[in-house]
Each structure stands twice: as structure tokens, then as C-alpha cells.
Design a protein around this motif. Structure first.
Motif, short mmCIF file in Angstrom:
data_model
loop_
_atom_site.label_atom_id
_atom_site.label_comp_id
_atom_site.label_asym_id
_atom_site.label_seq_id
_atom_site.Cartn_x
_atom_site.Cartn_y
_atom_site.Cartn_z
N VAL A 186 6.87 -6.72 -3.18
CA VAL A 186 6.33 -5.27 -2.67
C VAL A 186 5.60 -4.46 -3.85
O VAL A 186 6.06 -4.63 -4.82
CB VAL A 186 7.53 -4.62 -1.99
N GLN A 187 4.61 -3.79 -3.28
CA GLN A 187 3.90 -3.15 -4.42
C GLN A 187 3.11 -1.91 -3.85
O GLN A 187 2.40 -1.91 -2.83
CB GLN A 187 3.03 -4.00 -4.98
N TRP A 188 3.71 -0.57 -4.38
CA TRP A 188 2.70 0.58 -3.89
C TRP A 188 1.10 0.49 -4.51
O TRP A 188 1.17 0.01 -5.65
CB TRP A 188 3.34 1.79 -4.59
N SER A 189 0.32 0.87 -3.83
CA SER A 189 -0.85 1.13 -4.22
C SER A 189 -0.79 2.09 -5.43
O SER A 189 -0.10 3.02 -5.66
CB SER A 189 -1.79 1.50 -3.34
N CYS A 190 -2.24 2.25 -6.36
CA CYS A 190 -2.16 3.21 -7.45
C CYS A 190 -1.89 4.51 -6.88
O CYS A 190 -1.51 5.47 -7.58
CB CYS A 190 -3.35 2.97 -8.30
N SER A 191 -2.77 4.79 -5.73
CA SER A 191 -2.81 6.16 -5.44
C SER A 191 -1.31 6.64 -4.55
O SER A 191 -1.03 7.80 -4.56
CB SER A 191 -3.88 6.43 -4.22
N GLY A 192 -0.64 5.63 -4.38
CA GLY A 192 0.47 6.09 -3.58
C GLY A 192 0.37 6.17 -2.21
O GLY A 192 1.66 6.44 -1.46
N GLY A 193 -0.63 6.00 -1.65
CA GLY A 193 -0.87 6.47 -0.07
C GLY A 193 -0.32 5.24 0.65
O GLY A 193 0.27 5.40 1.85
N TYR A 194 -0.18 4.11 0.11
CA TYR A 194 0.44 2.95 1.09
C TYR A 194 0.92 1.93 -0.06
O TYR A 194 0.83 2.04 -0.94
CB TYR A 194 -0.85 2.33 1.89
N PHE A 195 1.62 0.97 0.90
CA PHE A 195 2.16 -0.11 -0.11
C PHE A 195 1.65 -1.52 0.63
O PHE A 195 1.77 -1.60 1.84
CB PHE A 195 3.65 0.07 -0.31
N ALA A 196 1.93 -2.63 -0.27
CA ALA A 196 1.59 -3.85 0.34
C ALA A 196 2.89 -4.74 0.14
O ALA A 196 3.75 -4.56 -0.77
CB ALA A 196 0.57 -4.46 -0.54
N THR A 197 3.10 -5.74 1.13
CA THR A 197 4.25 -6.65 0.86
C THR A 197 3.71 -8.09 1.24
O THR A 197 2.63 -8.09 1.75
CB THR A 197 5.21 -6.02 2.14
#
Lengths: 278, 546, 136
Positions: free
Chosen positions: B266-277
Motif C-alpha cells: 500500500v502506498q499513498w501518492s505524493c500529493s496525499g490525495g489518493y493511495f494505491a494498493t
């Protein structure tokens, strides 16, 4: 001392004329053998002097049935291990001369006689008695200090009738002074009863009393056969040694030194007197 | 001496008498007797000899007398005698002959016996030979049988060989045919690919054309419209939140099933607007959190195996996913299309990170690190690290830090040639994850001995070790992260809890309980207010107090 | 040696007589031997008196378990030798030698009594027996 030596010489030269006859029942041949005459030394032993007799007699006996030769006098078998003089004094004292002995080759009296396979047996017997005598005289020290060749000299002196040879050694055994003084007198007394059987008596007798007095033949008999001397019966016996009857006053130690046989023992026979004897 | 004279002279006297009596009369007599006896025996012997002689002479005499008496009849008797003599001689001759004959017979007999013996010997030999012969025949028979057997076996083997040969030929034919088919298919596939490329090119061309047209139209429209420019508007860049201080959430705001299997990453995007799993179902999903809800923004497909790690590019335009299928893949976020497939590793890829916008570094189970250039779509460097790499991070575009199975953290610079690392630090357990602080001065290392270590990169040493009683690192790629303000550290444990430590206090700040399976990874929102974590089940949890 | 003698003295009371042992022996065996000794009047008088002898092996002769024996004075050396031969199980044909004082071998017809008188000590007579001629 010259007399003493003469006596020794006389003793040594003592001989007995003997007539040997083969026992009648043992004659095998048709021809009867002639008797065989010999003048035998008193100090010797029969096996040492009867070679010729054997050769003479053996021709007349059953060659398949004979054993060791043995001698007999008037029904009495003769012990070869007694000196001839002792045998004569014991049995033939009153007999006619020559002394008639019967020769046998059969029926060896096993109970009475010892076998004598050869002259070595005589020698070993002789040496043994000699040792016994020295054991009594010197606690065996004199004989043990001798060499073997001295023993041989003694023996061959006796065998070959050589007085000087024998005494050259024997004088050491007869040493009787100081340290080597006799402890006891080696003697054997043969007491004969009327049935001609005899008992051998051997006891410890010192050469001198505690008082220093010399022990005489009489004292010796007192100790050896007290029964006879106490009863005073000694008179009823001839006291014979070397074919003579020494006076009872004779000192025992002198007798031992001069009248002993080559085996260094005094052999004294007590023969009962015959009634009609004077 | 004088006193002893009596007994001594007595003895002397007696001895003298004794010897005279016993010896003297006899000595000569006995000597004579002995001599006479000797002579007698000699004479006796002589006599015997003479008798023998006489006997012999008598015999001789007789003989002579007899010879003289026969003299008269001499003539006739002589003839007769001669005849007799002859006859006797003849007889003797005959006897001799007979003797010879018998001798011959004996010899012959002996010879015969010898011959017989020889014959016997020969017989014995013959019988021996016969027995030997029989034995040999038997042996021969046995050998023949063996040969027949061997021949049969040989035949069988030959047959088998033939059959196998035939089968082989058939298979070879089949293989040939298959090859031909294959070639045909490859050719067809190539053709198809060329067609596809053409089509794509055409499409792209169309797309560009359409965009240009639209742009032109927009420009036209824009030119038409009167636009008031808002001078207060900031630059057109992506908004990157800056976290002043992070807060540790205490509530699970949202719990949902993200994948159809384990959620590895799991990883937040750099902007913090969304994340990926990324999960075992080979998909990457993008999520946006709105209040209590998480909305799926899209799904990135193309991977042939589970996704092990995710990383956004700095501008959030691209995402790279490492996969168990030995490849790393890059998707663009806007159109959610697979742009690059980076193949070359010979083991599963454990981690892939952006070095710059156009460079990616990947670490693999095959004990190598590879640097990829997206422009040339090629691997530009391969680093032989010597041990399986579980995670890596990059800083400053050129330096790489990798954590390995052999308990070492290694430092690399891609500008240097050669395989040697610049530096390495040995820790107490195998590394499962690395996390670089935002100021790039500290490195968080998670190790299999259930502790977290913070390395001070300027000092090259461990500055802090974080442990907790319940905290267990469950697998080789469990991930731990710093909070954006580097005050806290969060890590998932195999007991299904999420542990948050306060670094300064060096103790657990919070234990967040919601997962029902082991927590595999977590990511802190760059804004510092929320955490997202994933587990070995299908769940992903978004922790936030707002 | 002295110890042994002391022990022998202790067991003095139970010293067996040679005659008794021999009688037991000849009971078990059928062969009759040990001829009765001719007894003269003097012997008869003393026939009751017995002496103690100590039998000791020399050379390779076997040891007798019972060393001390009581013997009539009239018994002869040959009789003692026969007894020993039987006791240590020698063949009758083998020869055995008896020694007094470890020096001379008395003639087989010598009576034990005389030897005891001349060579006995401490109330007993020591005889050495061996299978070969040991001393001279």
C-alpha cells in the motif's frame, strides 16, 4: 705309636680262608664243580672279591634259570653290605677253617638280603656309612671338607687292598684332637641270640665321661646293652671284633681309631658262649 | 702308653695269633690250589682241543682206509662209475636246464604281470578319459544352452530396439511438424503484431490530430472569450502537502475489501490525495478517501503475478509496481495504461522505486539490483549485490540504499562502475524494509528479529532501536514507515496490530487493533493525519481521526 | 622351617601312626605287603615304644600333606621308604632315597630306633626323601 701302626697293619692284613661250594640242588651239569678256595680280606666286602667264584660257578648252573649270586653259611644268608670280617665273627667264629660257604644263583631271599646290582652299589653304601660315622665323630665336617678325589682314593685303596693309599686319606677322618676331637664313637653292636638271629644296636656314646675319664669298652657295652650288663650276663658272651676279643678295659676311643673297619665304624659282635666251652 | 700296655699288647697278641691261625696255614694251600685249579682248567681246555683233533684224525683215517679197500674191482666199477658220473653230469645238466626254464617262466610271469598292470593302468586311464569326456559333453551342452538363451535375449533386445527406433522416428516427425506449425504461428503472430502497431500508430496519430484540433478549437474559443486572469492563482504544479506535525490516528475510519487475496503493498501518492494498493490478485487499485468512504479510482492490470511493492513518481504521473513474475511495470495514472514492462531479473522483484522521473531501480530475489532508463526502455546497470534484496530506497537520484537477506544494509552509487558498494552496515536480523525520512538524514530499517532500527545516515550508525512485546515481523517483506514529521514510526505486526512508536520517547505510542490477519504493510499520509494499512486477508484499513 | 615345626608341635596330639595309615592303605588294596618284622626278645620288649619322624621332600619329590608320623622303633628304613612311595603314589619300580642329616642314606635294613637314638633331635627324627640321589 709304632705298636699302634703295627696293629693297624695287622688289622688291614686280616684274611679269612673261604671255601666256596655251589649249592647241590642248583648244579645243572653232569660234572660237579670243584670247590673254590679264596683268602679274602676281612675288611673287604664279598661283592668285591667273588668275581672269580662267579666265573667258576656260573658254568655249572642252568643258564636259563639263575639270578644274582648270593652266599649262605649253614642256612644263614650273608648280607653283602656287612664287612666280611663282621660276617665271619657273627656266624663263623667257631667254625672250622676254611670257612665253607654255599654259593646260590636261585631263590634269592628277598626278605633278608639287599640286592647288589654292581660294585657301585657297594661303593655308595660304603660312602654312606663313612658319612654316618663322620656325622657322629665330627658332625660330618671332616668328610664334607674332603674333595671327591679323596673319596675315590679311600674307595680304591680298599678295593685294591692298598693300606698306604687308604690311610693317607683315612687319617684325616680319624683326626681326634682339639677341635676335631670325636664327639661320639661310631659303633654297632651285633647281639646274637642262640637262634643265630641278631639285633643291631647303635647308640650315642661320648669318648670320655663328664669326669674326664676315658670311656672303656665296658662302659660302652653298659650303655649299649644295659639289660645284659645289669643282669651280669655279659660274661655269657664273647665280645668279638676283628676276630679278637679285646679286654673290656680297652679305651673305646682307641678302639675306634685302630680297630674300626674302613667304614670307620667299630663292629662289635656279642656271641653267646657255648655251654661246654671252657 | 705304659698303662695301656696290657690291653694293647693283649690285642696285638691276639691279632698276631688270629692272623697266624687264619692265614698262615692256608695261604700257601690256597695259592697252590688256585694255581692248580687254573692249570686244571687250562688242561681241561687243551684236552677238549685234543679230543676234537683226535676225532678229526680218526675221520680222516677211516676215509683213507675205505679208499684203499675198494682198489680191487676197479675196472668194472670204473666204467660204471664213469657212466654214473656221466649220468650224474647229465642229470646235473638237466637240472640246470630245468632251473633255467623255471627261471624263464618266472621272468615271463613277471613280464606278464607287468603287462597286466600296464593294461590295468591303461584301463583306468580310459575310464578317466571317458568320464572327462562325459563331463565335457555336459559342459558343452550347458554352454550351447547358454548361447541359445543369449541369442534369444539378443533377438528380444533387437526387436525392442527396432520398436524404439520406430517410435523415435514417429516422434521426430511429429516434432518436425510441430516446429513447422510453430514457425507458421510465429510468423502469423508477427504479422498480427505489425498490424497492431500500425493500428496503434494510426490511433495515436488520430488522437494527436484530435487533440490538436481540440486545442486549436479551444484556442479559438478562448481567443473568442474574454478571460480575466486571476493573478492570485498559484503555480500550476501538483499540490504537495507539507506536514508540520503529524498526528497519530486512533480510529479505523474505513475498513474494506480491497483485493481478492492478500494485499501485499500500500502506498499513498505524493500529493496525499489518493493511495494505491497491490495484491496477490495481480492488480493495482487506486483509491480516494472521502470522509468515511473509500472510492475506487481505477484498476491497473498487466501484471502476471502478485504485486510486491508500489512507488509513485515525484509528480504523481506514474506508478511503478514490482511483481513476483520477475518484472517491474510502469503505468501512467491519468489514462491508467501500462507503459513499460521491465524484464531482466531472474527472480521475483521485491521492490522497485523511482530514482528520477525517468529512472527506476529494482531489487530482486536473484541477488541483483537493476537500474532502468524509461526513455531507452532498457536496463542501464546491473549491480550484483551478493544477497537477496528485500527492499531498497533511493535518495538524491544517484544513490541507492538496499536492505538484504544477509542482515546487511548496502549503499550504492550508480555513477560508479563496478559492483562494490560504497558502504555497508551489518544489523542483527535480515532486512525486510527500508524507509527514508523526509529530510533524508535517517533510515528506518525493519528486521526479522522483531525490532526496528533507525540509522543516522550522517553518522552511519544506529541511533535508535524500537521494540515491543507483541510486535512480531511476520514475513520477509513486512514494511515499516516514518511519519512525515519523523516523530513517529508505524509498523504492522504478525498479530494483526499496527504499532506506532514515538521515536523521541523510544516507546510505543499506540497499538491500533482492527485487522484480523497479519498486517503486511502500511503507509502514512504525507499530510500526517492518516495511515493506511493492508493485511494478509483482503482488507485494507484507513486510520484517520478526521 | 621353624614355623612349620611349631605348627607340627601343636598338632602333636593327633599325629597318626605310620602303621595305622598303612593298615588302612592295605585294607583298600588287595596286595599284601609290609612283612611282619622278625622280633627278637629285645625288640619285643621295646615294641611298644614309638618315635616321631618328620618326612620332608627334597629335590623334585612331591610334598606329603601329612609330614609327621609316629613309627615303631623296630621298623626299618626300607619299610618307611615303601610307605612314602605308596603315599606319594610312586611306582614300586621307582627308587626312593631317604637321607639323614641331609648327608647320608642309611642302609635299608637299618632300624628307625637306632637312627633316632643317634640323629634324632627335639624328640623327633627328620628324614628327607627324594627320587634321585640327593647327597653324595
Amino acid at each position: 705309636m709304632a705298636e699302634d701302626r703295627e696293629i693297624l697293619k695287622e688289622i688291614w692284613e686280616g684274611k679269612i680262608p673261604v671255601c666256596f661250594e655251589l649249592a647241590n640242588e642248583e648244579i645243572y651239569t653232569v660234572e660237579h664243580p670243584d670247590p673254590f678256595f679264596l683268602l679274602v680280606p676281612r675288611l673287604s666286602y664279598f661283592p668285591l672279591v667273588t668275581d672269580k667264584v662267579f666265573k667258576h660257578m656260573i658254568k655249572y648252573v642252568d643258564p636259563d634259570n639263575h639270578s644274582e649270586m648270593w652266599l649262605e653259611y649253614e642256612g644263614q644268608p650273608l648280607r653283602w653290605h656287612y664287612p666280611i670280617g663282621v660276617l665271619f665273627d657273627l656266624y663263623g667264629h667257631q667254625s672250622e677253617l676254611p670257612w665253607k660257604l654255599t654259593v646260590h644263583f636261585q631263590n634269592f631271599p628277598e626278605d633278608e638280603l639287599l640286592h647288589c646290582p654292581n660294585k657301585d652299589a657297594v661303593e655308595s653304601h660304603f660312602m654312606s656309612v663313612l658319612k654316618e660315622a663322620d656325622a657322629l665323630k665330627h658332625r660330618g665336617q671332616a668328610i664334607n671338607s674332603m674333595q671327591r678325589k679323596d673319596h675315590k682314593t679311600l674307595w680304591s685303596g680298599l678295593m685294591n687292598d692298598k693300606f698306604d693309599q687308604f690311610w693317607s686319606v683315612n687319617k684325616k677322618l680319624m683326626e681326634n684332637s682339639g677341635e676335631e676331637a670325636f664327639k661320639y664313637i661310631p659303633f654297632r653292636i651285633y647281639l646274637t641270640s642262640k637262634s643265630s638271629e641278631h639285633v643291631v644296636i647303635q647308640k650315642l656314646v661320648k669318648p670320655s665321661e663328664d669326669t674326664g675319664e676315658n670311656v672303656t669298652l665296658r662302659h660302652l657295652l653298659d650303655v649299649a646293652v644295659p639289660d645284659l650288663s645289669e643282669k651280669g650276663e655279659l660274661d655269657k658272651y664273647h665280645v668279638v671284633t676283628q676276630g679278637i676279643e679285646p679286654l673290656l678295659e680297652t679305651p673305646a676311643v682307641w678302639m675306634s681309631e685302630h680297630l674300626s673297619y674302613p667304614d670307620n665304624f667299630l663292629h662289635i659282635c656279642l656271641i653267646p658262649r657255648v655251654e661246654n666251652e671252657s | 702308653m705304659a698303662t695301656s700296655a696290657d690291653w694293647k699288647s693283649h690285642i696285638h697278641c691276639q691279632l698276631h695269633r688270629r692272623n697266624r691261625k687264619q692265614i698262615d696255614p692256608f695261604i700257601s694251600l690256597i695259592q697252590t690250589n688256585n694255581r692248580l685249579q687254573e692249570i686244571t682248567s687250562q688242561l681241561h681246555l687243551k684236552n677238549v682241543h685234543l679230543q676234537v683233533e683226535v676225532e678229526r684224525l680218526k675221520e680222516e683215517n677211516n676215509h683213507q682206509i675205505r679208499g684203499d679197500g675198494l682198489g680191487g674191482n676197479n675196472a668194472s666199477t670204473h666204467a660204471l662209475e664213469q657212466k654214473l658220473f656221466k649220468l650224474q653230469e647229465e642229470l646235473t645238466e638237466m637240472h640246470k636246464k630245468r632251473g633255467e626254464n623255471s627261471q624263464q617262466i618266472i621272468d615271463l610271469n613277471a613280464l606278464l604281470q607287468e603287462k597286466e598292470k600296464e593294461i590295468q593302468h591303461k584301463d583306468a586311464m580310459i575310464s578317466d578319459t571317458v568320464t572327462t569326456n562325459i563331463a565335457l559333453k555336459q559342459a558343452k551342452k550347458n554352454l550351447e544352452m547358454t548361447i541359445a538363451e543369449l541369442e534369444a535375449t539378443n533377438q528380444m533386445l533387437k526387436d525392442e530396439h527396432q520398436a524404439l527406433q520406430m517410435a523415435f522416428t514417429a516422434l521426430e516427425e511429429k516434432y518436425q511438424k510441430a516446429m513447422e506449425d510453430n514457425n507458421d504461428l510465429v510468423q502469423r503472430w508477427m504479422e498480427q503484431k505489425a498490424k497492431d502497431a500500425d493500428k496503434m500508430n494510426a490511433e495515436n496519430a488520430d488522437f494527436i490530430k484530435a487533440r490538436q484540433q481540440r486545442l486549436a478549437r479551444d484556442l479559438e474559443e478562448a481567443a473568442k472569450e474574454q478571460v480575466t486572469v486571476d493573478t492570485n492563482k498559484g503555480p500550476l504544479e501538483v499540490y504537495i502537502p507539507v506536514c508540520v506535525y503529524a498526528s497519530v490516528p486512533s480510529r479505523a475510519q474505513n475498513v474494506f475489501d480491497a483485493h481478492e487475496g492478500e494485499v501485499y503493498s500500500v502506498q499513498w501518492s505524493c500529493s496525499g490525495g489518493y493511495f494505491a494498493t497491490g495484491g496477490a490478485d495481480r492488480k493495482i487499485k487506486l483509491w480516494e478517501g472521502h470522509g468515511g468512504l473509500c472510492e475506487s479510482k481505477g484498476t491497473l492490470v498487466g501484471s502476471n503475478a502478485g504485486i510486491t511493492s508500489l512507488d509513485f513518481s515525484q509528480d504523481d504521473l506514474m506508478i511503478v509496481g514490482a511483481s513476483n513474475d520477475f518484472a517491474s511495470r510502469v503505468w501512467t495514472i491519468n489514462d491508467q495504461r501500462l507503459r513499460h514492462t521491465l524484464t531482466g531479473h531472474s527472480g521475483k522483484v521485491m521492490s522497485a522505486k523511482f530514482l528520477t522521473e525517468s529512472k527506476i531501480v529494482s531489487g530482486s530475489h536473484d541477488r541483483t539490483l537493476k537500474v532502468w532508463d524509461l526513455n531507452s526502455k532498457a536496463c542501464v546497470k546491473t549491480i550484483f549485490a551478493g544477497s537477496s534484496c528485500n527492499d531498497l530506497v533511493s535518495s538524491h537520484g544517484t544513490s541507492i540504499i538496499s536492505g538484504h537477506f544477509d542482515k546487511r544494509v548496502r549503499f550504492w552509487d550508480i555513477r560508479t562502475s563496478g559492483d562494490s558498494s560504497i558502504n555497508e552496515i551489518l544489523l542483527t536480523g535480515r532486512l525486510t524494509s527500508l524507509c527514508l525520512s523526509t529530510d533524508k538524514s535517517q533510515l528506518l530499517c525493519c528486521t526479522r528479529d522483531d525490532c526496528l532500527k533507525i540509522l543516522d545516515l550522517r553518522m552511519n550508525q544506529v541511533s535508535c532501536t524500537l521494540v515491543s512485546d507483541g510486535f512480531k515481523v511476520g514475513w520477509d517483506s513486512a514494511r515499516a514507515v516514518f511519519s512525515p514529521d519523523v516523530e513517529y514510526v508505524a509498523a504492522g505486526s504478525s498479530d494483526g496490530n499496527l504499532y506506532v512508536w514515538n521515536i523521541a520517547k523510544n516507546k510505543v505510542e499506540k497499538v491500533l487493533k482492527e485487522h484480523s490477519h497479519a498486517v503486511l504493510a502500511c503507509s502514512w499520509n504525507p499530510a500526517g493525519t492518516s495511515i493506511v494499512s493492508c493485511e494478509k486477508g483482503r482488507k485494507v484499513v484507513l486510520w484517520s481521526d478526521y | 622351617m621353624s614355623e612349620k615345626e611349631e605348627r607340627d608341635n601343636e598338632s602333636d596330639v593327633s599325629t597318626p601312626t605310620l602303621a595305622a595309615a598303612e593298615a588302612a592303605e592295605s585294607d583298600s588294596k588287595t596286595t599284601s605287603e609290609s612283612p611282619k618284622l622278625p622280633s627278637s626278645p629285645v625288640v619285643k620288649q621295646k615294641s611298644n615304644s614309638k618315635v616321631d619322624i618328620l618326612l620332608k621332600p627334597a629335590g623334585d619329590a612331591p610334598i606329603m600333606k601329612k609330614k609327621k608320623w609316629t613309627v615303631e622303633r623296630s621298623r626299618k628304613i626300607a619299610g618307611v621308604a615303601e610307605f612314602i612311595k605308596k603315599f606319594i603314589k610312586m611306582e614300586p619300580s621307582e627308587s626312593l632315597f631317604l637321607y639323614v642329616n641331609q648327608s647320608f642314606a642309611p642302609s635299608p635294613d637299618t632300624e628307625i630306633g637306632s637312627i633316632f637314638d643317634c640323629f634324632g633331635s627335639d624328640g623327633k627324627l627328620v628324614l628327607h626323601y627324594c627320587r634321585t640321589q640327593a647327597w653324595g
